[in-house]
Scaffold this motif. Structure first.
Motif, short mmCIF file in Angstrom:
data_model
loop_
_atom_site.label_atom_id
_atom_site.label_comp_id
_atom_site.label_asym_id
_atom_site.label_seq_id
_atom_site.Cartn_x
_atom_site.Cartn_y
_atom_site.Cartn_z
N GLU A 30 10.19 42.47 39.42
CA GLU A 30 11.26 42.19 38.46
C GLU A 30 10.79 42.67 37.10
O GLU A 30 9.66 42.39 36.69
N VAL A 31 11.65 43.41 36.40
CA VAL A 31 11.35 43.90 35.06
C VAL A 31 12.31 43.20 34.10
O VAL A 31 13.52 43.27 34.29
N GLN A 32 11.77 42.50 33.08
CA GLN A 32 12.61 41.79 32.11
C GLN A 32 12.52 42.45 30.75
O GLN A 32 11.44 42.87 30.33
N ALA A 33 13.66 42.50 30.06
CA ALA A 33 13.71 43.09 28.72
C ALA A 33 14.73 42.34 27.88
O ALA A 33 15.80 41.99 28.36
N VAL A 34 14.37 42.08 26.61
CA VAL A 34 15.27 41.43 25.67
C VAL A 34 15.52 42.40 24.52
O VAL A 34 14.58 42.79 23.83
N GLY A 35 16.76 42.80 24.34
CA GLY A 35 17.11 43.71 23.26
C GLY A 35 17.31 45.13 23.74
O GLY A 35 16.79 45.54 24.79
N ILE A 63 18.40 46.84 40.52
CA ILE A 63 19.61 46.02 40.45
C ILE A 63 19.57 45.24 39.14
O ILE A 63 18.70 44.39 38.95
N PRO A 64 20.48 45.55 38.20
CA PRO A 64 20.47 44.85 36.92
C PRO A 64 21.18 43.50 37.01
O PRO A 64 22.12 43.32 37.78
N ALA A 65 20.70 42.53 36.22
CA ALA A 65 21.32 41.21 36.16
C ALA A 65 20.93 40.56 34.83
O ALA A 65 20.01 41.03 34.14
N PHE A 66 21.60 39.47 34.48
CA PHE A 66 21.26 38.71 33.29
C PHE A 66 20.28 37.60 33.67
O PHE A 66 20.32 37.09 34.78
N ALA A 67 19.43 37.22 32.72
CA ALA A 67 18.50 36.11 32.92
C ALA A 67 18.42 35.33 31.62
O ALA A 67 18.42 35.92 30.54
N GLU A 68 18.38 34.01 31.73
CA GLU A 68 18.17 33.15 30.56
C GLU A 68 16.69 32.82 30.48
O GLU A 68 16.14 32.28 31.43
N ILE A 69 16.05 33.16 29.36
CA ILE A 69 14.63 32.89 29.20
C ILE A 69 14.37 32.17 27.89
O ILE A 69 15.21 32.22 26.97
N GLY A 73 10.72 28.43 22.23
CA GLY A 73 11.63 27.29 22.27
C GLY A 73 13.09 27.64 22.10
O GLY A 73 13.95 26.77 22.06
N GLU A 74 13.40 28.92 22.00
CA GLU A 74 14.77 29.38 21.82
C GLU A 74 15.25 30.04 23.11
O GLU A 74 14.52 30.85 23.70
N GLU A 75 16.44 29.70 23.56
CA GLU A 75 16.98 30.31 24.77
C GLU A 75 17.60 31.67 24.43
O GLU A 75 18.41 31.77 23.52
N ARG A 76 17.16 32.70 25.15
CA ARG A 76 17.64 34.06 24.91
C ARG A 76 18.17 34.65 26.22
O ARG A 76 17.74 34.26 27.30
N THR A 77 19.07 35.60 26.09
CA THR A 77 19.58 36.30 27.26
C THR A 77 18.80 37.60 27.41
O THR A 77 18.70 38.38 26.48
N ALA A 78 18.25 37.80 28.60
CA ALA A 78 17.50 39.02 28.90
C ALA A 78 18.24 39.80 29.98
O ALA A 78 19.08 39.25 30.69
#
Length: 86
Positions: A30-35, A63-69, A73-78
């Protein structure tokens, strides 16, 4: 499944090498990226990794998807990419 985190400053070739190693060892990653910049580097890394594993007969799909990380302490969408052989 191993998670690789990518930033806007990540080298796509380095991430691709790490991704190829994880794929050879575990079969998927799994590859995660924010921004936007990080997603750009992640997509480039996945494209490069396809070239690294193709001689071994592995055809990768992402396969792309959204993840909440949580970051500091701040919830971000990745954006996460599940990378596995076809």
């Amino acid at each position: 499944m191993e998670v690789l985190k990518v930033s806007a400053q990540s080298s796509p070739k380095s991430v691709a090498g790490a991704l190829a190693a994880v794929l050879r060892e575990n079969g998927s990653a799994e590859v995660q990226a924010v921004g936007a910049g990080a997603v750009n580097q992640a997509v480039k890394a996945i494209a490069i990794a396809r070239g690294f594993v193709a001689p071994n007969g592995i055809d990768l799909v992402a396969i792309p998807a959204f993840a909440e990380i949580n970051i500091d302490g701040e919830e971000r969408t990745a954006i996460k990419f599940i990378v596995a052989p076809r």
